[in-house]
Design an enzyme around this catalytic site. Structure first.
Site, PDB file in Angstrom:
ATOM      1  N   VAL A  14       0.843  -1.203   0.000  1.00 41.43           N
ATOM      2  CA  VAL A  14       0.000   0.000   0.000  1.00 41.43           C
ATOM      3  C   VAL A  14       0.876   1.250   0.000  1.00 41.43           C
ATOM      4  O   VAL A  14       0.634   2.201  -0.755  1.00 41.43           O
ATOM      5  CB  VAL A  14      -0.972   0.025   1.206  1.00 41.43           C
ATOM      6  CG1 VAL A  14      -1.793   1.310   1.197  1.00 41.43           C
ATOM      7  CG2 VAL A  14      -1.899  -1.185   1.194  1.00 41.43           C
ATOM      8  N   ASP A  34      10.461   2.645   6.332  1.00 40.70           N
ATOM      9  CA  ASP A  34      10.149   1.293   6.829  1.00 40.70           C
ATOM     10  C   ASP A  34      11.062   1.000   8.011  1.00 40.70           C
ATOM     11  O   ASP A  34      11.871   1.848   8.403  1.00 40.70           O
ATOM     12  CB  ASP A  34      10.273   0.244   5.702  1.00 40.70           C
ATOM     13  CG  ASP A  34       9.260  -0.892   5.873  1.00 40.70           C
ATOM     14  OD1 ASP A  34       9.406  -1.669   6.852  1.00 40.70           O
ATOM     15  OD2 ASP A  34       8.338  -0.996   5.064  1.00 40.70           O
ATOM     16  N   ARG A  91     -10.219  -8.115   9.649  1.00 45.07           N
ATOM     17  CA  ARG A  91      -9.408  -6.934   9.941  1.00 45.07           C
ATOM     18  C   ARG A  91      -9.128  -6.860  11.447  1.00 45.07           C
ATOM     19  O   ARG A  91      -8.076  -6.412  11.876  1.00 45.07           O
ATOM     20  CB  ARG A  91     -10.145  -5.668   9.491  1.00 45.07           C
ATOM     21  CG  ARG A  91     -10.224  -5.518   7.983  1.00 45.07           C
ATOM     22  CD  ARG A  91     -10.758  -4.147   7.601  1.00 45.07           C
ATOM     23  NE  ARG A  91     -10.888  -4.019   6.153  1.00 45.07           N
ATOM     24  CZ  ARG A  91     -12.000  -4.314   5.485  1.00 45.07           C
ATOM     25  NH1 ARG A  91     -13.063  -4.753   6.115  1.00 45.07           N
ATOM     26  NH2 ARG A  91     -12.045  -4.156   4.177  1.00 45.07           N
ATOM     27  N   HIS A 178     -15.203   0.743   8.807  1.00 43.39           N
ATOM     28  CA  HIS A 178     -14.588   0.056   7.662  1.00 43.39           C
ATOM     29  C   HIS A 178     -14.589  -1.436   7.980  1.00 43.39           C
ATOM     30  O   HIS A 178     -13.582  -2.046   8.265  1.00 43.39           O
ATOM     31  CB  HIS A 178     -13.151   0.557   7.496  1.00 43.39           C
ATOM     32  CG  HIS A 178     -12.429  -0.027   6.323  1.00 43.39           C
ATOM     33  ND1 HIS A 178     -12.964  -0.097   5.063  1.00 43.39           N
ATOM     34  CD2 HIS A 178     -11.175  -0.554   6.211  1.00 43.39           C
ATOM     35  CE1 HIS A 178     -12.077  -0.644   4.237  1.00 43.39           C
ATOM     36  NE2 HIS A 178     -11.000  -0.936   4.919  1.00 43.39           N
TER      37      HIS A 178
HETATM   38  N1  APR Z   1       7.402   1.223  10.987  1.00 43.61           N
HETATM   39  C1  APR Z   1       7.465   1.320   9.658  1.00 43.61           C
HETATM   40  N2  APR Z   1       7.075   0.321   8.833  1.00 43.61           N
HETATM   41  C2  APR Z   1       6.621  -0.805   9.403  1.00 43.61           C
HETATM   42  C3  APR Z   1       6.527  -0.965  10.803  1.00 43.61           C
HETATM   43  C4  APR Z   1       6.945   0.118  11.611  1.00 43.61           C
HETATM   44  N3  APR Z   1       6.895   0.057  12.942  1.00 43.61           N
HETATM   45  N4  APR Z   1       6.035  -2.209  11.050  1.00 43.61           N
HETATM   46  C5  APR Z   1       5.827  -2.789   9.865  1.00 43.61           C
HETATM   47  N5  APR Z   1       6.178  -1.955   8.866  1.00 43.61           N
HETATM   48  C6  APR Z   1       6.170  -2.172   7.423  1.00 43.61           C
HETATM   49  C7  APR Z   1       6.541  -3.595   6.999  1.00 43.61           C
HETATM   50  O1  APR Z   1       7.932  -3.812   7.120  1.00 43.61           O
HETATM   51  C8  APR Z   1       6.028  -3.630   5.576  1.00 43.61           C
HETATM   52  O2  APR Z   1       7.032  -3.239   4.632  1.00 43.61           O
HETATM   53  O3  APR Z   1       4.871  -2.007   6.878  1.00 43.61           O
HETATM   54  C9  APR Z   1       4.885  -2.607   5.586  1.00 43.61           C
HETATM   55  C10 APR Z   1       3.521  -3.230   5.320  1.00 43.61           C
HETATM   56  O4  APR Z   1       3.524  -3.646   4.012  1.00 43.61           O
HETATM   57  P1  APR Z   1       2.744  -4.960   3.508  1.00 43.61           P
HETATM   58  O5  APR Z   1       3.092  -6.109   4.386  1.00 43.61           O
HETATM   59  O6  APR Z   1       2.980  -5.044   2.035  1.00 43.61           O
HETATM   60  O7  APR Z   1       1.217  -4.623   3.813  1.00 43.61           O
HETATM   61  P2  APR Z   1       0.235  -3.688   2.937  1.00 43.61           P
HETATM   62  O8  APR Z   1      -0.497  -4.521   1.954  1.00 43.61           O
HETATM   63  O9  APR Z   1       0.995  -2.505   2.455  1.00 43.61           O
HETATM   64  O10 APR Z   1      -0.805  -3.251   4.057  1.00 43.61           O
HETATM   65  C11 APR Z   1      -0.430  -2.352   5.088  1.00 43.61           C
HETATM   66  O11 APR Z   1      -2.550  -1.235   5.108  1.00 43.61           O
HETATM   67  O12 APR Z   1      -4.563  -1.655   4.027  1.00 43.61           O
HETATM   68  C12 APR Z   1      -3.839  -1.808   5.218  1.00 43.61           C
HETATM   69  O13 APR Z   1      -4.701  -3.868   6.143  1.00 43.61           O
HETATM   70  C13 APR Z   1      -3.596  -3.267   5.555  1.00 43.61           C
HETATM   71  O14 APR Z   1      -2.861  -2.893   7.799  1.00 43.61           O
HETATM   72  C14 APR Z   1      -2.418  -3.174   6.482  1.00 43.61           C
HETATM   73  C15 APR Z   1      -1.652  -1.973   5.923  1.00 43.61           C
END
Ligand code: APR
Length: 313
Positions: A14, A34, A91, A178
Site C-alpha cells: 500500500v 520502513d 481486519r 470500515h
Molecule cells: N514502521 C514502519 N514500517 C513498518 C513498521 C513500523 N513500525 N512495522 C511494519 N512496517 C512495514 C513492513 O515492514 C512492511 O514493509 O509495513 C509494511 C507493510 O507492508 P505490507 O506487508 O505489504 O502490507 P500492505 O499490503 O501494504 O498493508 C499495510 O494497510 O490496508 C492496510 O490492512 C492493511 O494494515 C495493512 C496496511
C-alpha cells in the site's frame, strides 16, 4: 517555494503504491519509511520510482529511509505500517499487532512532524486512527482515516459493471465503520443524476452492497498472500491531493465524531470536506430509519473494536 513533503510510513504494497500515484500526480516530495530490518528496501523502491520520472514526466524527490530525522517537517504523513490480512483473517485479527506498530509510528510522527496532517490506512482502520490521534495528541481534524473512499470506489465499480456505464457517472456514499457493518446510502447514490433505486431493483442492489461489504475479503481470497493495495493506494492519494491542493473535496473518511451523528467521541466513516487544514467540516445528514439503524449498528461495532484495543495496549 518548496514542494509539499509527504511521508509514507510502511514501504510495502500500500505504501509503495501510494508513493507511485502521489509521485505521478506531482503532489510533492516523498519520503518512504520502513523498519531498519527492511534494510535498504525503502531506498531501493524510492530510487526505482524516481527513475520513472523522466518517462512519466514528474518532478519529485523520492527518498527511502528508516530514520525519522529524514521525515522532519512533513506536511502530510500517511501511515500504512503494519501487517496485512491473510486469508481467513478478519481486519480485527490484526488489532493487537497493528495497534502496537501504529502507536510507535505515531510517537515518532509527533516528534518529527508536529504540524503534519496524518492519514491512517492501517487496519483495523477505525481503531488505528483512534490510536494514532491519542498517541500524537494532534487535533482531531489533523488525524483521520482512509476507508470510505475505498469502500465507495468498490461500490461504484460494481454499480458501473452492473449497469454497463462509465464509473465516472456513478456517484455514491457509504458511511460507518470500515468493516462488515459499513452502511450503504441508496438515497445518496446516483448514476448520471438518476437515483440508483430507479435503475436497479432492491434485491439486486442488496447483493451489490453485500459484495462491497466483503470487497476486501474477496481480494484477500484471490491474492492469498496479502490484501488489496491498488485501490487503497488510489483512495489515499485522492485524500493527499485534497490536502496539498486544498481542494475541499467532499469524501467519506473516518473522522472523529462527538456530537455529530450522536456518535459520542469515536472515529467513524462520515462525509467530510477535506482541504489544507485536514477535515474542515463534517457533513451531517438526516438519516432515514433504516440508515440510522444500520449506522448505529456500525458505530457499536467500532466502539467494541476500540474497547478491545484499549484493553490490549
Ligand atoms: N514502521 C514502519 N514500517 C513498518 C513498521 C513500523 N513500525 N512495522 C511494519 N512496517 C512495514 C513492513 O515492514 C512492511 O514493509 O509495513 C509494511 C507493510 O507492508 P505490507 O506487508 O505489504 O502490507 P500492505 O499490503 O501494504 O498493508 C499495510 O494497510 O490496508 C492496510 O490492512 C492493511 O494494515 C495493512 C496496511
Amino acid at each position: 517555494m518548496s514542494r509539499p513533503k509527504i511521508t509514507i510510513i510502511g514501504a510495502g504494497n500500500v505504501g509503495a503504491t501510494t508513493a507511485h500515484w502521489c509521485a505521478a500526480a506531482e503532489l510533492g516530495d516523498i519520503v518512504l519509511v520502513d523498519i531498519p530490518q527492511a534494510g535498504d528496501m525503502p531506498k531501493g523502491k524510492a530510487l526505482d520510482l524516481m527513475q520513472a520520472s523522466p518517462i512519466v514526466g514528474f518532478d519529485a524527490q523520492i527518498t527511502g529511509t528508516s530514520d525519522y530525522a529524514d521525515t522532519s517537517g512533513s506536511n502530510v504523513v500517511v501511515i500504512t505500517a503494519g501487517i496485512a490480512r491473510k486469508p481467513g483473517m478478519s481486519r480485527d485479527d490484526l488489532l493487537s499487532t497493528n495497534a502496537k506498530i501504529v502507536g510507535s509510528v505515531a510517537d515518532e510522527i509527533k516528534k518529527s512532524s508536529p504540524d503534519a496532517i496524518v492519514i491512517v490506512v492501517s487496519n483495523p482502520l477505525d481503531a488505528m486512527v483512534m490510536r494514532a490521534q491519542k498517541v500524537t495528541g494532534f487535533p482531531h481534524h489533523r488525524v483521520f482515516g482512509q476507508a470510505g473512499v475505498l469502500d465507495t470506489a468498490r461500490y461504484r465499480t460494481f454499480l458501473a459493471l452492473e449497469l454497463g456505464v462509465s464509473v465516472e457517472d456513478v456517484s455514491a456514499l457509504l458511511m460507518g465503520g470500515h468493516g462488515d457493518t459499513m452502511v450503504p446510502m441508496p438515497s445518496c447514490t446516483s448514476v448520471g443524476g438518476i437515483p440508483v433505486t430507479r435503475l436497479i431493483d432492491p434485491a439486486r442492489l442488496a447483493e451489490i452492497v453485500d459484495r462491497t461489504r466483503k470487497g476486501g475479503a474477496e481480494i484477500v481470497g484471490l491474492l492469498k498472500t496479502g490484501s488489496a493495495y491498488y485501490a487503497p493506494a488510489a483512495a489515499t492519494t485522492q485524500m493527499v491531493e485534497a490536502i496539498v491542493r486544498d481542494k475541499k473535496r467532499l469524501l467519506p473518511c473516518a473522522a472523529f465524531c462527538d456530537k455529530e451523528y450522536g456518535v459520542g467521541g469515536y472515529y467513524v466513516g462520515v462525509p467530510v470536506i477535506i482541504g489544507a487544514s485536514g477535515v474542515e467540516r463534517i457533513i451531517e445528514l438526516d438519516l432515514d430509519a433504516q440508515e440510522r439503524a444500520d449506522f448505529d449498528k456500525s458505530v457499536t461495532a467500532v466502539k467494541e473494536l476500540s474497547a478491545a484495543m484499549d484493553s490490549l495496549v
